[in-house]
Design a protein around this motif. Structure first.
Motif, PDB file in Angstrom:
ATOM      1  N   ALA A 106     -61.402  60.150 -48.579  1.00  0.00           N
ATOM      2  CA  ALA A 106     -61.894  61.490 -48.904  1.00  0.00           C
ATOM      3  C   ALA A 106     -62.923  61.877 -47.837  1.00  0.00           C
ATOM      4  N   PRO A 107     -63.123  63.175 -47.634  1.00  0.00           N
ATOM      5  CA  PRO A 107     -64.118  63.594 -46.643  1.00  0.00           C
ATOM      6  C   PRO A 107     -65.540  63.400 -47.166  1.00  0.00           C
ATOM      7  N   ARG A 108     -66.474  63.516 -46.253  1.00  0.00           N
ATOM      8  CA  ARG A 108     -67.888  63.449 -46.653  1.00  0.00           C
ATOM      9  C   ARG A 108     -68.202  64.662 -47.543  1.00  0.00           C
ATOM     10  N   PRO A 109     -69.228  64.578 -48.372  1.00  0.00           N
ATOM     11  CA  PRO A 109     -69.597  65.710 -49.233  1.00  0.00           C
ATOM     12  C   PRO A 109     -69.826  66.977 -48.401  1.00  0.00           C
ATOM     13  N   GLY A 110     -69.275  68.078 -48.863  1.00  0.00           N
ATOM     14  CA  GLY A 110     -69.446  69.364 -48.196  1.00  0.00           C
ATOM     15  C   GLY A 110     -68.442  69.653 -47.100  1.00  0.00           C
ATOM     16  N   ALA A 111     -67.627  68.674 -46.717  1.00  0.00           N
ATOM     17  CA  ALA A 111     -66.640  68.881 -45.653  1.00  0.00           C
ATOM     18  C   ALA A 111     -65.371  69.511 -46.233  1.00  0.00           C
ATOM     19  N   ARG A 112     -64.473  69.924 -45.355  1.00  0.00           N
ATOM     20  CA  ARG A 112     -63.189  70.503 -45.736  1.00  0.00           C
ATOM     21  C   ARG A 112     -62.459  69.552 -46.674  1.00  0.00           C
ATOM     22  N   ARG A 113     -61.992  70.037 -47.830  1.00  0.00           N
ATOM     23  CA  ARG A 113     -61.267  69.178 -48.766  1.00  0.00           C
ATOM     24  C   ARG A 113     -59.985  68.672 -48.119  1.00  0.00           C
ATOM     25  N   CYS A 114     -59.814  67.363 -48.176  1.00  0.00           N
ATOM     26  CA  CYS A 114     -58.619  66.743 -47.620  1.00  0.00           C
ATOM     27  C   CYS A 114     -58.464  65.350 -48.208  1.00  0.00           C
ATOM     28  N   ASN A 115     -57.281  64.831 -48.052  1.00  0.00           N
ATOM     29  CA  ASN A 115     -57.005  63.423 -48.326  1.00  0.00           C
ATOM     30  C   ASN A 115     -56.355  62.870 -47.073  1.00  0.00           C
ATOM     31  N   VAL A 116     -56.892  61.774 -46.577  1.00  0.00           N
ATOM     32  CA  VAL A 116     -56.338  61.120 -45.397  1.00  0.00           C
ATOM     33  C   VAL A 116     -55.651  59.844 -45.888  1.00  0.00           C
ATOM     34  N   HIS A 117     -54.321  59.838 -45.792  1.00  0.00           N
ATOM     35  CA  HIS A 117     -53.503  58.727 -46.264  1.00  0.00           C
ATOM     36  C   HIS A 117     -53.142  57.851 -45.078  1.00  0.00           C
ATOM     37  N   LEU A 118     -53.585  56.606 -45.061  1.00  0.00           N
ATOM     38  CA  LEU A 118     -53.161  55.660 -44.042  1.00  0.00           C
ATOM     39  C   LEU A 118     -51.995  54.864 -44.606  1.00  0.00           C
ATOM     40  N   ARG A 119     -50.872  54.917 -43.897  1.00  0.00           N
ATOM     41  CA  ARG A 119     -49.660  54.212 -44.328  1.00  0.00           C
ATOM     42  C   ARG A 119     -49.080  53.475 -43.127  1.00  0.00           C
ATOM     43  N   GLU A 120     -48.395  52.392 -43.410  1.00  0.00           N
ATOM     44  CA  GLU A 120     -47.767  51.632 -42.337  1.00  0.00           C
ATOM     45  C   GLU A 120     -46.504  52.348 -41.869  1.00  0.00           C
ATOM     46  N   ASP A 121     -46.412  52.543 -40.562  1.00  0.00           N
ATOM     47  CA  ASP A 121     -45.268  53.212 -39.949  1.00  0.00           C
ATOM     48  C   ASP A 121     -43.980  52.471 -40.309  1.00  0.00           C
ATOM     49  N   GLY A 122     -42.968  53.224 -40.697  1.00  0.00           N
ATOM     50  CA  GLY A 122     -41.679  52.639 -41.027  1.00  0.00           C
ATOM     51  C   GLY A 122     -41.518  52.222 -42.477  1.00  0.00           C
ATOM     52  N   ARG A 123     -42.588  52.247 -43.259  1.00  0.00           N
ATOM     53  CA  ARG A 123     -42.496  51.874 -44.680  1.00  0.00           C
ATOM     54  C   ARG A 123     -41.932  53.047 -45.477  1.00  0.00           C
ATOM     55  N   PRO A 124     -41.331  52.778 -46.643  1.00  0.00           N
ATOM     56  CA  PRO A 124     -40.743  53.850 -47.447  1.00  0.00           C
ATOM     57  C   PRO A 124     -41.730  54.958 -47.826  1.00  0.00           C
ATOM     58  N   ASN A 125     -42.991  54.625 -48.067  1.00  0.00           N
ATOM     59  CA  ASN A 125     -43.945  55.662 -48.459  1.00  0.00           C
ATOM     60  C   ASN A 125     -44.269  56.610 -47.306  1.00  0.00           C
ATOM     61  N   ALA A 126     -44.306  56.095 -46.078  1.00  0.00           N
ATOM     62  CA  ALA A 126     -44.532  56.966 -44.915  1.00  0.00           C
ATOM     63  C   ALA A 126     -43.315  57.861 -44.699  1.00  0.00           C
ATOM     64  N   ARG A 127     -42.140  57.305 -44.852  1.00  0.00           N
ATOM     65  CA  ARG A 127     -40.906  58.069 -44.715  1.00  0.00           C
ATOM     66  C   ARG A 127     -40.841  59.170 -45.774  1.00  0.00           C
ATOM     67  N   TYR A 128     -41.172  58.819 -47.018  1.00  0.00           N
ATOM     68  CA  TYR A 128     -41.110  59.785 -48.115  1.00  0.00           C
ATOM     69  C   TYR A 128     -41.974  61.015 -47.830  1.00  0.00           C
ATOM     70  N   ALA A 129     -43.181  60.803 -47.343  1.00  0.00           N
ATOM     71  CA  ALA A 129     -44.083  61.939 -47.078  1.00  0.00           C
ATOM     72  C   ALA A 129     -43.466  62.900 -46.069  1.00  0.00           C
ATOM     73  N   LEU A 130     -42.819  62.364 -45.047  1.00  0.00           N
ATOM     74  CA  LEU A 130     -42.183  63.200 -44.031  1.00  0.00           C
ATOM     75  C   LEU A 130     -40.892  63.832 -44.544  1.00  0.00           C
ATOM     76  N   LEU A 131     -40.102  63.058 -45.265  1.00  0.00           N
ATOM     77  CA  LEU A 131     -38.842  63.563 -45.812  1.00  0.00           C
ATOM     78  C   LEU A 131     -39.089  64.721 -46.767  1.00  0.00           C
ATOM     79  N   PHE A 132     -40.001  64.531 -47.705  1.00  0.00           N
ATOM     80  CA  PHE A 132     -40.220  65.568 -48.707  1.00  0.00           C
ATOM     81  C   PHE A 132     -40.766  66.843 -48.061  1.00  0.00           C
ATOM     82  N   ARG A 133     -41.661  66.695 -47.087  1.00  0.00           N
ATOM     83  CA  ARG A 133     -42.179  67.856 -46.353  1.00  0.00           C
ATOM     84  C   ARG A 133     -41.047  68.604 -45.666  1.00  0.00           C
ATOM     85  N   ASP A 134     -40.236  67.874 -44.916  1.00  0.00           N
ATOM     86  CA  ASP A 134     -39.170  68.522 -44.146  1.00  0.00           C
ATOM     87  C   ASP A 134     -38.091  69.113 -45.042  1.00  0.00           C
TER      88      ASP A 134
END
Length: 188
Positions: A106-134
């Motif tokens: 999560a960002p520091r207090p008062g910063a732009r609301r966001c979630n930064v997801h770190l995922r391992e490249d090539g794993r199903p969860n990283a693929r899913y995020a890109l697939l569903f977006r596209d």
């Protein structure tokens, strides 16, 4: 469970905002500088990455890395104010029947609301995020249905992403179009 400084109205869904891609680009630049070659790619994911889609005003960023076991990942992010989310569901998710590790910041207090997801490249969860977006970018029918569902959901109760029932359509679309996850640095 959000941090104490995060708004209780986190489930408010708003109409698409043209500023979201610019907000992502700013966040991506900050993350690239902080992580350098530890990041394989930085992707704009989630509903704010889909033009025309209603969403929570919270930019989702996926940072693909080679390994989450890399001890040098967390310090650069905490040094620039990001906070590692402590909840168990922010450390492991199930995608395509596989338990996949992740880290969410999560960002520091008062910063732009966001979630930064770190995922391992090539794993199903990283693929899913890109697939569903596209998929949502490519299918106006799916995009409209997903947006309407999110708006109804925000008015009722939270649900798990697995309950949304959109992956079958996204997987069918991927097979029909030959879709593959993008590789390398990405800022879209």
């Amino acid at each position: 469970m959000p941090f104490p400084d995060e708004a209780a109205d986190a489930l408010v869904v708003v109409e698409y905002r043209p500023s979201w891609p610019t907000d992502f680009s700013r966040l991506a630049s900050v993350l690239r500088r902080a992580l350098g070659d530890l990041a394989v790619a930085v992707d704009h994911v989630g509903s704010t990455s889909v033009p025309g889609l209603a969403a929570k005003d919270c930019v989702d960023v996926q940072v693909r890395v080679d390994s989450l076991d890399e001890p040098r990942l967390v310090p650069p992010l905490t040094a620039i104010g990001f906070r590692l989310r402590p909840e168990p569901w922010n450390h492991c998710e199930v995608s395509a029947g596989h338990h996949c590790p992740k880290l969410v910041f999560a960002p520091r207090p008062g910063a732009r609301r966001c979630n930064v997801h770190l995922r391992e490249d090539g794993r199903p969860n990283a693929r899913y995020a890109l697939l569903f977006r596209d998929y949502l970018r490519a299918s106006s029918t799916a995009r409209e249905a997903w947006g309407a569902f999110k708006q109804r959901l925000a008015l009722s109760v939270p649900a798990r992403l697995a309950d949304y029932g959109q992956m079958e359509g996204a997987e069918r679309w991927a097979a029909e179009t030959g879709w593959e996850a993008a590789t390398g640095w990405e800022a879209r």
